[in-house]
Write a protein that holds these residues in place. Structure first.
Motif, short mmCIF file in Angstrom:
data_model
loop_
_atom_site.label_atom_id
_atom_site.label_comp_id
_atom_site.label_asym_id
_atom_site.label_seq_id
_atom_site.Cartn_x
_atom_site.Cartn_y
_atom_site.Cartn_z
N VAL A 1 0.84 -1.20 0.00
CA VAL A 1 0.00 0.00 0.00
C VAL A 1 0.87 1.25 0.00
O VAL A 1 0.58 2.23 -0.70
N ARG A 2 1.96 1.23 0.76
CA ARG A 2 2.89 2.36 0.73
C ARG A 2 3.49 2.53 -0.66
O ARG A 2 3.54 3.63 -1.21
N LEU A 3 3.95 1.43 -1.24
CA LEU A 3 4.67 1.49 -2.51
C LEU A 3 3.77 1.93 -3.66
O LEU A 3 4.17 2.76 -4.48
N GLU A 4 2.55 1.41 -3.72
CA GLU A 4 1.68 1.67 -4.87
C GLU A 4 0.55 2.64 -4.57
O GLU A 4 -0.03 3.21 -5.48
N SER A 5 0.19 2.79 -3.31
CA SER A 5 -0.86 3.73 -2.91
C SER A 5 -2.11 3.58 -3.77
O SER A 5 -2.37 4.40 -4.65
N PRO A 6 -2.90 2.53 -3.53
CA PRO A 6 -4.15 2.36 -4.30
C PRO A 6 -5.01 3.63 -4.32
O PRO A 6 -5.63 3.92 -5.34
N VAL A 7 -5.07 4.36 -3.21
CA VAL A 7 -5.69 5.69 -3.23
C VAL A 7 -4.56 6.70 -3.40
O VAL A 7 -3.75 6.90 -2.51
N GLN A 8 -4.52 7.33 -4.58
CA GLN A 8 -3.41 8.21 -4.93
C GLN A 8 -3.59 9.64 -4.43
O GLN A 8 -2.61 10.30 -4.07
N THR A 9 -4.82 10.11 -4.42
CA THR A 9 -5.05 11.53 -4.14
C THR A 9 -6.34 11.74 -3.36
O THR A 9 -7.27 10.93 -3.46
N PHE A 10 -6.37 12.81 -2.60
CA PHE A 10 -7.61 13.33 -2.02
C PHE A 10 -7.49 14.84 -1.94
O PHE A 10 -6.39 15.38 -1.78
N PHE A 11 -8.62 15.51 -2.03
CA PHE A 11 -8.68 16.96 -1.91
C PHE A 11 -9.15 17.35 -0.52
O PHE A 11 -9.86 16.61 0.16
N ARG A 12 -8.77 18.54 -0.12
CA ARG A 12 -9.35 19.23 1.02
C ARG A 12 -9.63 20.68 0.58
O ARG A 12 -9.13 21.11 -0.46
N THR A 13 -10.37 21.42 1.40
CA THR A 13 -10.66 22.82 1.12
C THR A 13 -10.22 23.67 2.30
O THR A 13 -10.56 23.36 3.45
N ALA A 14 -9.48 24.73 2.01
CA ALA A 14 -9.01 25.62 3.08
C ALA A 14 -10.21 26.37 3.66
O ALA A 14 -10.96 27.03 2.93
N VAL A 15 -10.39 26.27 4.98
CA VAL A 15 -11.50 26.95 5.64
C VAL A 15 -11.26 28.46 5.64
O VAL A 15 -12.16 29.25 5.34
N THR A 16 -10.05 28.86 6.00
CA THR A 16 -9.59 30.25 5.92
C THR A 16 -8.20 30.23 5.31
O THR A 16 -7.70 29.16 4.92
N ASP A 17 -7.54 31.37 5.22
CA ASP A 17 -6.17 31.37 4.74
C ASP A 17 -5.32 30.45 5.62
O ASP A 17 -5.35 30.54 6.84
N VAL A 18 -4.58 29.55 4.98
CA VAL A 18 -3.79 28.54 5.69
C VAL A 18 -2.35 28.61 5.20
O VAL A 18 -2.10 28.63 3.99
N ARG A 19 -1.42 28.65 6.14
CA ARG A 19 0.00 28.66 5.78
C ARG A 19 0.53 27.23 5.80
O ARG A 19 0.46 26.54 6.81
N ILE A 20 1.09 26.80 4.68
CA ILE A 20 1.68 25.47 4.55
C ILE A 20 3.05 25.63 3.88
O ILE A 20 3.15 26.17 2.78
N GLY A 21 4.08 25.17 4.56
CA GLY A 21 5.41 25.20 3.97
C GLY A 21 5.85 26.57 3.53
O GLY A 21 6.52 26.71 2.50
N GLY A 22 5.44 27.62 4.24
CA GLY A 22 5.82 28.97 3.89
C GLY A 22 4.88 29.65 2.91
O GLY A 22 4.96 30.86 2.70
N ALA A 23 3.97 28.89 2.31
CA ALA A 23 3.00 29.46 1.36
C ALA A 23 1.66 29.66 2.05
O ALA A 23 1.31 28.93 2.97
N VAL A 24 0.92 30.66 1.61
CA VAL A 24 -0.42 30.91 2.15
C VAL A 24 -1.45 30.46 1.13
O VAL A 24 -1.48 30.97 0.00
N ILE A 25 -2.27 29.50 1.52
CA ILE A 25 -3.36 29.01 0.67
C ILE A 25 -4.60 29.82 1.02
O ILE A 25 -5.05 29.81 2.16
N PRO A 26 -5.16 30.55 0.05
CA PRO A 26 -6.33 31.38 0.36
C PRO A 26 -7.53 30.54 0.80
O PRO A 26 -7.75 29.43 0.31
N GLY A 27 -8.30 31.06 1.72
CA GLY A 27 -9.52 30.39 2.17
C GLY A 27 -10.45 30.10 1.01
O GLY A 27 -10.61 30.90 0.09
N GLY A 28 -11.06 28.93 1.05
CA GLY A 28 -11.99 28.52 0.01
C GLY A 28 -11.35 27.81 -1.16
O GLY A 28 -12.05 27.28 -2.02
N ARG A 29 -10.00 27.74 -1.20
CA ARG A 29 -9.31 27.10 -2.33
C ARG A 29 -9.09 25.62 -2.04
O ARG A 29 -8.93 25.19 -0.90
#
Length: 404
Positions: A281-309
């Motif tokens: 499961v680690r190697l092949e990851s049958p589930v490859q992707t999932f989305f989330r939605t930023a509730v408000t502006d969120v800082r991740i890794g130095g970047a700011v993801i605008p709310g609602g994106r």
């Protein structure tokens, strides 16, 4: 990949991660994604992508800032009506998520799995004996699909008639998390029929009184969940409980067929069955992707993801991140694969993961007792899906234990 400014400088990629070339072999794109930075803007879908293990793990766990209730696909439920009632487990956040999750966690707990263990091991042994009557077969259809479609719907308690609908229904469900491309289009013509059949299996009159489904309705009778929630919780089992296990089993069978040394190691120590499944499961990851939605502006890794994106988490990329794993592209039973995000993380982590592990343990144990060698016997064919990494064909050749 280039750079562009959005609050802070964020790398940009013009690659379509849902294009067939990437779906066929995503590893080069995943490496570029990880190397570009902790957050990358994907212009094809105008979303922010996370490919490194650290950020994906954290994002999966942060339901307060990155909600699932707006949908775990590209479509944003804040602005667009979902094609079906949203999942109470996957597409809901606390408090709406809590009671259904608690009910299903109890129903799929250790006591239930202990009751199933002997029967599933016996079913796996019978299936493997029948399949091994010929030394060459397609491991996807003969084993990876056949076994879950035998034992899991029995455990849920649905009738045997119509179970062939589960895989195409799940395939469309996971395709629909992506953009409205040709993969979604191909399933559209049947989805009304398939949804009607699945919904019908969630009614109490249809369900066997000893199955998981009946336990869910009993929970509704006690007031743990509402009668309106009960069929949606049953549907969650039928929606996500088959496809992901099928593709996980195909992944571990492919890994063993292409790593004969690891198969010999496993046969010497069948107690590694669950390690083998999680490593696959680690190697092949049958589930490859999932989305989330930023509730408000969120800082991740130095970047700011605008709310609602929308934020697109690449579980497959995270599970091969060399920042987290040594030799991440190798299938290795000496590795501790715990910490992989193939089953998600946090409160939305896959509630049925232990069921999938038991299915894998039963099938792999039956094979280890009877098969000395397993090898690829023909072209391996990928099945493209917007969310899942899957195989449609895995021709193998086996040598029975104790035979030349």
């Amino acid at each position: 990949m280039t750079t562009s400014a959005t609050h802070t400088v964020v790398p940009v990629s013009h690659v379509d991660p849902f294009g067939h070339e990437v779906l066929e072999d995503p590893h080069q794109f995943h490496a570029e994604l990880r190397d570009a930075g902790p957050v990358v803007h994907l212009t094809a879908q105008d979303v922010y992508a996370l490919g490194r293990h650290e950020q994906v793990h954290a994002a999966l766990s942060d339901w307060q800032s990155l909600e699932s209730g707006a949908g775990v696909g590209l479509s944003n439920f804040r602005h667009a009506k979902p094609w079906r009632p949203p999942s109470l487990l996957l597409e809901a956040d606390p408090p709406r998520h809590d009671a259904p999750r608690a009910v299903l966690t109890r129903i799929l707990g250790p006591r239930a799995l202990r009751r199933l263990r002997d029967a599933w091991f016996a079913d796996a042994a019978a299936l493997v004996e029948r399949v091994l009557r010929t030394p060459e077969f397609d491991a996807v259809t003969a084993l990876a699909e056949e076994f879950p479609l035998r034992v899991f719907p029995d455990a849920v308690g649905i009738p045997k008639e119509g179970r062939e609908n589960l895989l195409p229904y799940g395939d469309h469900l996971f395709n629909a998390f992506g953009p409205p491309n040709d993969l979604v289009e191909k399933g559209t013509s049947r989805i009304a029929e398939l949804s009607e059949w699945v919904d019908a299996q969630c009614r109490p009159a249809v369900l066997d009184e000893d199955g998981f489904g009946a336990r869910i309705w009993e929970a509704a009778g006690r007031g743990d969940i509402t009668p309106e929630q009960a069929p949606l919780v049953v549907r969650s089992l039928l929606s996500a409980g088959v496809d992901t296990t099928v593709h996980g089993l195909a992944a571990v069978l492919h890994a063993f067929a292409t790593h004969p040394g690891q198969w010999r190691r496993f046969r010497r120590n069948p107690g590694l069955a669950r390690v083998a499944f999680d490593e696959a499961v680690r190697l092949e990851s049958p589930v490859q992707t999932f989305f989330r939605t930023a509730v408000t502006d969120v800082r991740i890794g130095g970047a700011v993801i605008p709310g609602g994106r929308k934020i697109l988490m690449f579980l497959g990329a995270a599970n091969r991140d060399p920042r987290r794993w040594e030799r991440p592209g190798e299938f290795d039973l000496s590795r501790d694969p715990s910490g992989h995000v193939g089953f998600g993380m946090g409160i939305h982590q896959c509630v049925g993961q232990h069921v999938a592990r038991l299915e894998s343990e039963a099938l792999l144990t039956a094979l280890a007792e009877r098969v000395e060698r397993i090898e690829i016997a023909g072209p391996v064919v990928r099945h493209h899906n917007n969310t899942l990494r899957a195989l449609s064909s895995l021709p193998v050749r086996v040598v029975r234990a104790g035979r030349a």
